[in-house]
Design a protein around this motif. Sequence first.
Motif, PDB file in Angstrom:
ATOM      1  N   ARG A 403       0.811  -1.221   0.000  1.00 20.85           N
ATOM      2  CA  ARG A 403       0.000   0.000   0.000  1.00 20.85           C
ATOM      3  C   ARG A 403       0.848   1.276   0.000  1.00 20.85           C
ATOM      4  O   ARG A 403       0.308   2.368  -0.123  1.00 20.85           O
ATOM      5  CB  ARG A 403      -0.932   0.009   1.216  1.00 20.85           C
ATOM      6  CG  ARG A 403      -1.914  -1.142   1.240  1.00 20.85           C
ATOM      7  CD  ARG A 403      -2.777  -1.090   2.487  1.00 20.85           C
ATOM      8  NE  ARG A 403      -3.640   0.090   2.498  1.00 20.85           N
ATOM      9  CZ  ARG A 403      -4.860   0.133   1.970  1.00 20.85           C
ATOM     10  NH1 ARG A 403      -5.357  -0.944   1.387  1.00 20.85           N
ATOM     11  NH2 ARG A 403      -5.591   1.225   2.033  1.00 20.85           N
ATOM     12  N   TYR A 474       3.093  -3.903 -10.581  1.00 17.63           N
ATOM     13  CA  TYR A 474       2.171  -2.804 -10.319  1.00 17.63           C
ATOM     14  C   TYR A 474       0.728  -3.306 -10.341  1.00 17.63           C
ATOM     15  O   TYR A 474       0.378  -4.213 -11.117  1.00 17.63           O
ATOM     16  CB  TYR A 474       2.290  -1.718 -11.387  1.00 17.63           C
ATOM     17  CG  TYR A 474       3.431  -0.756 -11.194  1.00 17.63           C
ATOM     18  CD1 TYR A 474       3.767  -0.246  -9.952  1.00 17.63           C
ATOM     19  CD2 TYR A 474       4.168  -0.305 -12.311  1.00 17.63           C
ATOM     20  CE1 TYR A 474       4.792   0.659  -9.799  1.00 17.63           C
ATOM     21  CE2 TYR A 474       5.187   0.605 -12.171  1.00 17.63           C
ATOM     22  CZ  TYR A 474       5.505   1.083 -10.913  1.00 17.63           C
ATOM     23  OH  TYR A 474       6.522   1.990 -10.767  1.00 17.63           O
ATOM     24  N   THR A 475      -0.104  -2.723  -9.513  1.00 15.41           N
ATOM     25  CA  THR A 475      -1.540  -2.932  -9.640  1.00 15.41           C
ATOM     26  C   THR A 475      -2.053  -2.216 -10.886  1.00 15.41           C
ATOM     27  O   THR A 475      -1.431  -1.273 -11.382  1.00 15.41           O
ATOM     28  CB  THR A 475      -2.287  -2.387  -8.414  1.00 15.41           C
ATOM     29  OG1 THR A 475      -1.915  -1.001  -8.220  1.00 15.41           O
ATOM     30  CG2 THR A 475      -1.955  -3.174  -7.164  1.00 15.41           C
ATOM     31  N   THR A 476      -3.181  -2.658 -11.381  1.00 17.28           N
ATOM     32  CA  THR A 476      -3.855  -1.942 -12.461  1.00 17.28           C
ATOM     33  C   THR A 476      -4.598  -0.742 -11.857  1.00 17.28           C
ATOM     34  O   THR A 476      -4.820  -0.691 -10.633  1.00 17.28           O
ATOM     35  CB  THR A 476      -4.865  -2.855 -13.165  1.00 17.28           C
ATOM     36  OG1 THR A 476      -5.900  -3.200 -12.232  1.00 17.28           O
ATOM     37  CG2 THR A 476      -4.189  -4.117 -13.684  1.00 17.28           C
ATOM     38  N   GLN A 479      -7.472  -2.093  -9.805  1.00 16.29           N
ATOM     39  CA  GLN A 479      -7.031  -2.668  -8.527  1.00 16.29           C
ATOM     40  C   GLN A 479      -6.625  -1.573  -7.550  1.00 16.29           C
ATOM     41  O   GLN A 479      -6.891  -1.675  -6.351  1.00 16.29           O
ATOM     42  CB  GLN A 479      -5.850  -3.618  -8.769  1.00 16.29           C
ATOM     43  CG  GLN A 479      -6.212  -4.902  -9.472  1.00 16.29           C
ATOM     44  CD  GLN A 479      -4.979  -5.703  -9.852  1.00 16.29           C
ATOM     45  OE1 GLN A 479      -3.934  -5.138 -10.218  1.00 16.29           O
ATOM     46  NE2 GLN A 479      -5.080  -7.028  -9.772  1.00 16.29           N
ATOM     47  N   ARG A 480      -5.990  -0.550  -8.060  1.00 11.14           N
ATOM     48  CA  ARG A 480      -5.551   0.558  -7.205  1.00 11.14           C
ATOM     49  C   ARG A 480      -6.752   1.241  -6.553  1.00 11.14           C
ATOM     50  O   ARG A 480      -6.752   1.546  -5.371  1.00 11.14           O
ATOM     51  CB  ARG A 480      -4.753   1.546  -8.061  1.00 11.14           C
ATOM     52  CG  ARG A 480      -4.432   2.861  -7.382  1.00 11.14           C
ATOM     53  CD  ARG A 480      -3.130   2.802  -6.627  1.00 11.14           C
ATOM     54  NE  ARG A 480      -2.891   4.067  -5.978  1.00 11.14           N
ATOM     55  CZ  ARG A 480      -3.292   4.367  -4.746  1.00 11.14           C
ATOM     56  NH1 ARG A 480      -3.967   3.484  -4.042  1.00 11.14           N
ATOM     57  NH2 ARG A 480      -3.026   5.535  -4.212  1.00 11.14           N
ATOM     58  N   THR A 483      -8.417  -1.420  -3.943  1.00 14.91           N
ATOM     59  CA  THR A 483      -7.663  -1.908  -2.781  1.00 14.91           C
ATOM     60  C   THR A 483      -6.772  -0.851  -2.125  1.00 14.91           C
ATOM     61  O   THR A 483      -6.328  -1.039  -0.997  1.00 14.91           O
ATOM     62  CB  THR A 483      -6.769  -3.091  -3.192  1.00 14.91           C
ATOM     63  OG1 THR A 483      -5.765  -2.614  -4.116  1.00 14.91           O
ATOM     64  CG2 THR A 483      -7.587  -4.197  -3.850  1.00 14.91           C
ATOM     65  N   GLN A 485      -3.851  -0.366  -3.104  1.00 14.58           N
ATOM     66  CA  GLN A 485      -2.495  -0.889  -3.227  1.00 14.58           C
ATOM     67  C   GLN A 485      -1.839  -0.384  -4.514  1.00 14.58           C
ATOM     68  O   GLN A 485      -2.480  -0.245  -5.547  1.00 14.58           O
ATOM     69  CB  GLN A 485      -2.510  -2.419  -3.233  1.00 14.58           C
ATOM     70  CG  GLN A 485      -2.979  -3.043  -1.939  1.00 14.58           C
ATOM     71  CD  GLN A 485      -2.981  -4.559  -2.002  1.00 14.58           C
ATOM     72  OE1 GLN A 485      -2.714  -5.147  -3.055  1.00 14.58           O
ATOM     73  NE2 GLN A 485      -3.279  -5.203  -0.882  1.00 14.58           N
ATOM     74  N   TRP A 486      -0.516  -0.154  -4.408  1.00 17.62           N
ATOM     75  CA  TRP A 486       0.278   0.195  -5.580  1.00 17.62           C
ATOM     76  C   TRP A 486       0.929  -1.033  -6.194  1.00 17.62           C
ATOM     77  O   TRP A 486       1.320  -1.020  -7.368  1.00 17.62           O
ATOM     78  CB  TRP A 486       1.375   1.193  -5.181  1.00 17.62           C
ATOM     79  CG  TRP A 486       0.846   2.530  -4.774  1.00 17.62           C
ATOM     80  CD1 TRP A 486       0.352   2.877  -3.552  1.00 17.62           C
ATOM     81  CD2 TRP A 486       0.743   3.703  -5.585  1.00 17.62           C
ATOM     82  NE1 TRP A 486      -0.048   4.188  -3.537  1.00 17.62           N
ATOM     83  CE2 TRP A 486       0.181   4.724  -4.776  1.00 17.62           C
ATOM     84  CE3 TRP A 486       1.068   3.994  -6.907  1.00 17.62           C
ATOM     85  CZ2 TRP A 486      -0.048   6.014  -5.253  1.00 17.62           C
ATOM     86  CZ3 TRP A 486       0.838   5.268  -7.386  1.00 17.62           C
ATOM     87  CH2 TRP A 486       0.282   6.262  -6.565  1.00 17.62           C
ATOM     88  N   TRP A 487       1.077  -2.089  -5.393  1.00 21.72           N
ATOM     89  CA  TRP A 487       1.793  -3.284  -5.831  1.00 21.72           C
ATOM     90  C   TRP A 487       0.976  -4.528  -5.540  1.00 21.72           C
ATOM     91  O   TRP A 487       0.140  -4.537  -4.628  1.00 21.72           O
ATOM     92  CB  TRP A 487       3.136  -3.431  -5.094  1.00 21.72           C
ATOM     93  CG  TRP A 487       4.106  -2.314  -5.287  1.00 21.72           C
ATOM     94  CD1 TRP A 487       4.283  -1.236  -4.465  1.00 21.72           C
ATOM     95  CD2 TRP A 487       5.036  -2.159  -6.364  1.00 21.72           C
ATOM     96  NE1 TRP A 487       5.276  -0.429  -4.961  1.00 21.72           N
ATOM     97  CE2 TRP A 487       5.762  -0.965  -6.125  1.00 21.72           C
ATOM     98  CE3 TRP A 487       5.351  -2.919  -7.496  1.00 21.72           C
ATOM     99  CZ2 TRP A 487       6.758  -0.518  -6.977  1.00 21.72           C
ATOM    100  CZ3 TRP A 487       6.341  -2.470  -8.353  1.00 21.72           C
ATOM    101  CH2 TRP A 487       7.038  -1.283  -8.091  1.00 21.72           C
ATOM    102  N   THR A 488       1.216  -5.576  -6.302  1.00 17.41           N
ATOM    103  CA  THR A 488       0.832  -6.932  -5.931  1.00 17.41           C
ATOM    104  C   THR A 488       2.128  -7.752  -5.893  1.00 17.41           C
ATOM    105  O   THR A 488       3.136  -7.357  -6.494  1.00 17.41           O
ATOM    106  CB  THR A 488      -0.131  -7.563  -6.949  1.00 17.41           C
ATOM    107  OG1 THR A 488       0.527  -7.676  -8.223  1.00 17.41           O
ATOM    108  CG2 THR A 488      -1.381  -6.707  -7.101  1.00 17.41           C
TER     109      THR A 488
END
Length: 509
Positions: A403, A474-476, A479-480, A483, A485-488
């Motif tokens: 995040r 990277y998240t799409t 997804q960003r 969630t 979040q910047w990353w998965t």
Amino acid sequence: MEPPHPTPARSPSPLLALLGRRENFILTRWLFLRLLGLIYLAAFLSLGTQITGLVGSRGILPVEHFLTAASGALGDAAWQQVPTLLWLHHSDAFLRGLCVAGVVLAGLVVLDLLTLPALMGLWVLYLSVFYAGQDFMGFQWDILLLETGFLAIFFAPLSWPGRRVGLPSLSVLWLLRLLVFRLMFGSGVAKLASGDPSWRDLSATTYHYQTEPLPTPLGWVMHHLPLTAHRAEVGFTFVAELAAPFLIFAPRPLRLGGAAVMMLLQVVILLTGNFAFFNWLSIVLCLTLLDDAALRRLFPERLRARLQAQHTGEPPQRRRWVHLALFGVLLVLNLTQLARLAGAFLPAPLEAVEKRLAPLQLVNTYGLFATMTTQRPEIVLEGSNDGRTWREYRFRYKPGSLRRAPGWVAPHQPRLDWQMWFAALQGQPNQTSWMGPLVWRLLQGEPQVTTLLGPPFSGGPPRFIRGRLYEYTYTTPGQRRATGQWWTRRLLGEYFPPVSLDELGPPPQ
């Protein structure tokens, strides 16, 4: 009304007759040196916050051990092959003192006080910490600063504040321009010569923004651009690195256009990635392609008038001879580097001269990201007191928490974070000289090292540490939004198994 440019009567030297003096570079030199002082300032401030944790007596790679090994391997030639003031003393206080002295001298350059002796001191200091830093130094911007800083010593005016000085040396100016050419053109050639298919099919930046060491929030945005945009970015990169450098030798209008293209590329890179002071230094070097007429709007009228009034005639004859001798030696070294780019054979005498001068880092090879990384492995260090419950070490800058947004860090360079990126690409902990010592210091709870990253426990060091390897992506945008979040990430496996101080034994030497 602005005062006219002074045109002192003088007999031009043969070099001036060849190159001409229709353009003035008084403002160019003044701005170049002030900005170089700021870059030195950023470099020493950044290193000063880390140096004892990296190479201090209780750091990851103590410089004392390095110098002992160098002395044993090289004997009496050690100080020539490893030119550093740390041979005089290698205490933590001395390491910190070198950085403090660098900050002070850089401030003098910024303030235009005793510029030439300050630049001499800065070059010696940075060369010293360059070798003392071992694996944590030696980045391309470190050698670029050394090469630029050496030339700046001879480009700077020799005078006390307020005294009249000679006009900027054209021979040194052209050495700086040759450095720009090698830096940019060498980077472009390295990309093509590597055979990397992502550069050849113009898809490299579809990976770059996600896999670069320390991305920025804008890097996340750029990653999600369509393929046509990425191909345009790579095309522009090749124009800036392979075509624009030749405009350095073109008439003034084309040269200024080439400078604008190369500087624009550096601006895009510094906005999307954290490459310490590399892009800033590259832009400052490109200023040597501009003349006073191109820069005059950046200067208040009073400052322009004062600087122009200070400059009269050529530098003293002895200094001109020094400049010409320097030009001759470094021109040969420049040509050897360019010959290598072309795959040409170098005569043995040239290789001998190059080898003799190599420890001074006077002329170097450049070429970032010749091969594009297409995946992003990340090492996550975890600590535990019972071997069952594990908590992650939180590095301040490299990706960790999913995040946490990427940030703008440059011109500061967190050198341990950078080396963690390289270590993850190498894949095995025994391929680094510093991973074992890092783990040992973390298990010991050494404050100088734990301050380089965030410790997982407030009550003291953990009993065990393990390393796990993840693939980060990277998240799409969807997804960003969903969630935050910047990353998965996906677990790839074990980087190294749980270890304790008892298992590691005495500290690595």
